[in-house]
Design a protein around this motif. Structure first.
Motif, PDB file in Angstrom:
ATOM      1  N   PHE A   1       0.808  -1.213   0.000  1.00 35.22           N
ATOM      2  CA  PHE A   1       0.000   0.000   0.000  1.00 35.22           C
ATOM      3  C   PHE A   1       0.846   1.269   0.000  1.00 35.22           C
ATOM      4  O   PHE A   1       1.997   1.281   0.442  1.00 35.22           O
ATOM      5  N   ALA A   2       0.232   2.328  -0.511  1.00 34.12           N
ATOM      6  CA  ALA A   2       0.786   3.675  -0.440  1.00 34.12           C
ATOM      7  C   ALA A   2      -0.370   4.633  -0.185  1.00 34.12           C
ATOM      8  O   ALA A   2      -1.524   4.335  -0.496  1.00 34.12           O
ATOM      9  N   THR A  32       5.423   1.409   7.565  1.00 34.43           N
ATOM     10  CA  THR A  32       4.255   0.529   7.534  1.00 34.43           C
ATOM     11  C   THR A  32       3.022   1.365   7.234  1.00 34.43           C
ATOM     12  O   THR A  32       3.009   2.592   7.438  1.00 34.43           O
ATOM     13  N   ILE A  33       1.956   0.713   6.791  1.00 40.96           N
ATOM     14  CA  ILE A  33       0.740   1.454   6.490  1.00 40.96           C
ATOM     15  C   ILE A  33       0.181   2.106   7.750  1.00 40.96           C
ATOM     16  O   ILE A  33      -0.414   3.196   7.700  1.00 40.96           O
ATOM     17  N   GLU A  34       0.393   1.480   8.904  1.00 39.97           N
ATOM     18  CA  GLU A  34      -0.063   2.075  10.161  1.00 39.97           C
ATOM     19  C   GLU A  34       0.681   3.377  10.461  1.00 39.97           C
ATOM     20  O   GLU A  34       0.099   4.330  10.993  1.00 39.97           O
ATOM     21  N   GLU A  35       1.952   3.421  10.109  1.00 38.91           N
ATOM     22  CA  GLU A  35       2.732   4.646  10.320  1.00 38.91           C
ATOM     23  C   GLU A  35       2.364   5.727   9.304  1.00 38.91           C
ATOM     24  O   GLU A  35       2.342   6.918   9.631  1.00 38.91           O
ATOM     25  N   LEU A  36       2.054   5.314   8.085  1.00 36.68           N
ATOM     26  CA  LEU A  36       1.799   6.270   7.012  1.00 36.68           C
ATOM     27  C   LEU A  36       0.394   6.865   7.070  1.00 36.68           C
ATOM     28  O   LEU A  36       0.195   8.030   6.752  1.00 36.68           O
ATOM     29  N   ALA A  61      -6.443  10.741   4.107  1.00 36.02           N
ATOM     30  CA  ALA A  61      -5.769  10.575   2.815  1.00 36.02           C
ATOM     31  C   ALA A  61      -6.716  10.892   1.671  1.00 36.02           C
ATOM     32  O   ALA A  61      -7.908  10.596   1.735  1.00 36.02           O
ATOM     33  N   LEU A  62      -6.170  11.491   0.630  1.00 28.18           N
ATOM     34  CA  LEU A  62      -6.960  11.763  -0.565  1.00 28.18           C
ATOM     35  C   LEU A  62      -7.170  10.502  -1.389  1.00 28.18           C
ATOM     36  O   LEU A  62      -8.193  10.347  -2.056  1.00 28.18           O
ATOM     37  N   LYS A  63      -6.195   9.602  -1.340  1.00 30.26           N
ATOM     38  CA  LYS A  63      -6.294   8.360  -2.108  1.00 30.26           C
ATOM     39  C   LYS A  63      -5.396   7.310  -1.478  1.00 30.26           C
ATOM     40  O   LYS A  63      -4.284   7.612  -1.044  1.00 30.26           O
ATOM     41  N   LEU A  64      -5.893   6.096  -1.440  1.00 28.11           N
ATOM     42  CA  LEU A  64      -5.120   4.940  -0.997  1.00 28.11           C
ATOM     43  C   LEU A  64      -4.781   4.121  -2.231  1.00 28.11           C
ATOM     44  O   LEU A  64      -5.634   3.894  -3.087  1.00 28.11           O
ATOM     45  N   LEU A  65      -3.538   3.696  -2.341  1.00 31.39           N
ATOM     46  CA  LEU A  65      -3.095   2.889  -3.470  1.00 31.39           C
ATOM     47  C   LEU A  65      -2.756   1.483  -2.984  1.00 31.39           C
ATOM     48  O   LEU A  65      -2.125   1.318  -1.932  1.00 31.39           O
ATOM     49  N   ALA A  66      -3.186   0.490  -3.749  1.00 33.10           N
ATOM     50  CA  ALA A  66      -2.860  -0.907  -3.431  1.00 33.10           C
ATOM     51  C   ALA A  66      -2.247  -1.550  -4.669  1.00 33.10           C
ATOM     52  O   ALA A  66      -2.784  -1.431  -5.767  1.00 33.10           O
ATOM     53  N   ALA A 106       0.231  16.418   1.539  1.00 31.29           N
ATOM     54  CA  ALA A 106       1.658  16.526   1.839  1.00 31.29           C
ATOM     55  C   ALA A 106       2.519  15.693   0.893  1.00 31.29           C
ATOM     56  O   ALA A 106       3.737  15.879   0.834  1.00 31.29           O
ATOM     57  N   GLY A 107       1.899  14.777   0.135  1.00 31.45           N
ATOM     58  CA  GLY A 107       2.672  13.935  -0.780  1.00 31.45           C
ATOM     59  C   GLY A 107       2.338  12.471  -0.601  1.00 31.45           C
ATOM     60  O   GLY A 107       1.281  12.118  -0.069  1.00 31.45           O
ATOM     61  N   ILE A 108       3.240  11.617  -1.017  1.00 36.60           N
ATOM     62  CA  ILE A 108       3.004  10.178  -0.976  1.00 36.60           C
ATOM     63  C   ILE A 108       3.838   9.519   0.110  1.00 36.60           C
ATOM     64  O   ILE A 108       4.969   9.922   0.388  1.00 36.60           O
ATOM     65  N   GLY A 109       3.242   8.499   0.737  1.00 32.80           N
ATOM     66  CA  GLY A 109       3.951   7.648   1.672  1.00 32.80           C
ATOM     67  C   GLY A 109       3.826   6.213   1.206  1.00 32.80           C
ATOM     68  O   GLY A 109       2.739   5.790   0.799  1.00 32.80           O
ATOM     69  N   LEU A 110       4.914   5.450   1.232  1.00 35.75           N
ATOM     70  CA  LEU A 110       4.919   4.113   0.645  1.00 35.75           C
ATOM     71  C   LEU A 110       5.425   3.061   1.624  1.00 35.75           C
ATOM     72  O   LEU A 110       6.396   3.298   2.359  1.00 35.75           O
ATOM     73  N   GLU A 111       4.802   1.899   1.596  1.00 35.13           N
ATOM     74  CA  GLU A 111       5.356   0.759   2.298  1.00 35.13           C
ATOM     75  C   GLU A 111       6.611   0.289   1.552  1.00 35.13           C
ATOM     76  O   GLU A 111       6.727   0.482   0.337  1.00 35.13           O
ATOM     77  N   PRO A 112       7.555  -0.340   2.238  1.00 31.09           N
ATOM     78  CA  PRO A 112       8.781  -0.804   1.574  1.00 31.09           C
ATOM     79  C   PRO A 112       8.516  -1.734   0.398  1.00 31.09           C
ATOM     80  O   PRO A 112       9.246  -1.717  -0.597  1.00 31.09           O
ATOM     81  N   ALA A 113       7.464  -2.552   0.473  1.00 32.42           N
ATOM     82  CA  ALA A 113       7.183  -3.516  -0.588  1.00 32.42           C
ATOM     83  C   ALA A 113       6.434  -2.899  -1.773  1.00 32.42           C
ATOM     84  O   ALA A 113       6.269  -3.555  -2.810  1.00 32.42           O
ATOM     85  N   PHE A 114       6.002  -1.656  -1.645  1.00 30.86           N
ATOM     86  CA  PHE A 114       5.253  -1.006  -2.721  1.00 30.86           C
ATOM     87  C   PHE A 114       6.238  -0.517  -3.775  1.00 30.86           C
ATOM     88  O   PHE A 114       7.014   0.406  -3.548  1.00 30.86           O
ATOM     89  N   LEU A 115       6.211  -1.154  -4.952  1.00 36.65           N
ATOM     90  CA  LEU A 115       7.166  -0.847  -6.015  1.00 36.65           C
ATOM     91  C   LEU A 115       6.574   0.202  -6.948  1.00 36.65           C
ATOM     92  O   LEU A 115       5.849  -0.126  -7.895  1.00 36.65           O
TER      93      LEU A 115
END
Length: 264
Positions: free
Chosen positions: A107-108, A135-139, A144-149, A113-122
């Motif tokens: 997830f991202a 982690t998504i819990e930290e991000l 959020a305006l949009k969640l990406l999976a 403020a911009g984008i936040g990404l999990e380490p596995a999100f390529l």
């Protein structure tokens, strides 16, 4: 024939060419419509930082719908006009159920403020400097305006179907990428529902709107608008849903249709 009072157009694969440019011809058509008092509203899945690349073409009215309806941006004043965000508690719960239903999901989170990404999100695009990682819990600590999976093994349709079944309509899930990337918005938030809010404030009905798109995230908007066009190279579901087909985006299809409709 009554002419449309507002034009709503997607950007990538629709108004913008494959090389990321807006042609001189398209630019001239947009300027002419703006001078005639017909607003052309950009309605895009792009986050704000990418949509800004084409804001010079928005016109004097200065409004754009970005993040699939999560944000209406006042271009002229560089300020938020309307924000329709996902609350963290709901967003995190949706991430949990998707991850349980589809192992391997990453997830991202997109916010002002911009984008936040999990380490596995390529991410396939260049990640902006200063982007958050965690982690998504930290991000997901603010709305959020949009969640990406993202998933690296399934097709977009397979991932969409599985996520839809898991989420059960609690958030809106769509996609517009050639890769397996889902774009998730707040409850009831689509390009169409935000465009409707914008139009109602201006006394414009759906029957007075002409809309253009090319991917599944455009389907609600094309279904809502009184006149709808899919691009010739659009996703098959979009061509099937739209009333008309415009020439491809590399052939200035949006501009050519508008020139014909408005007699430019």
């Amino acid at each position: 024939m009554t002419l449309p009072r507002l034009v709503a157009t997607d950007l990538d694969g629709t108004l913008v060419r494959s090389d990321g440019s807006v042609s001189d011809y398209t630019r001239d058509v947009l300027v002419e419509l703006d001078e005639r008092g017909v607003p052309v509203v950009f309605v895009t899945g792009r986050p704000l930082r990418w949509a800004e690349d084409v804001f010079e073409h928005v016109g004097a009215h200065g409004l754009a719908i970005v993040s699939n309806g999560g944000l209406v941006w006042d271009v002229a004043n560089s300020a938020v006009h309307l924000e329709r965000a996902i609350e963290p508690e709901l967003g995190l719960d949706v991430c949990r159920v998707i991850r349980e239903a589809v192992p391997g999901s990453s997830f991202a989170v997109e916010s002002l403020a911009g984008i936040g990404l999990e380490p596995a999100f390529l991410e396939r695009h260049r990640v902006p400097q200063g982007a958050r990682r965690g982690t998504i819990e930290e991000l997901f600590d603010t709305p959020a305006l949009k969640l990406l999976a993202r998933h690296e093994e399934l097709t977009p349709q397979e991932f969409w179907d599985a996520a839809e079944q898991a989420v059960q309509g609690r958030l809106v899930i769509t996609w517009s990428s050639a890769t397996t990337l889902l774009e998730i918005s707040g409850p009831g938030v689509t390009k169409a529902s935000t465009l409707e809010i914008l139009c109602e404030a201006r006394g414009i009905g759906a029957h007075e709107v002409i809309a253009f798109g090319d991917m599944p995230n455009d389907l609600p908007m094309l279904s809502w608008a009184g006149t709808s066009y899919a691009m010739a190279d659009a996703h098959p579901t979009v061509r099937e849903a739209a009333q008309h087909v415009a020439p491809g985006h590399d052939e200035d299809g949006v501009a050519r249709v508008l020139a014909g409709v408005f007699g430019l």
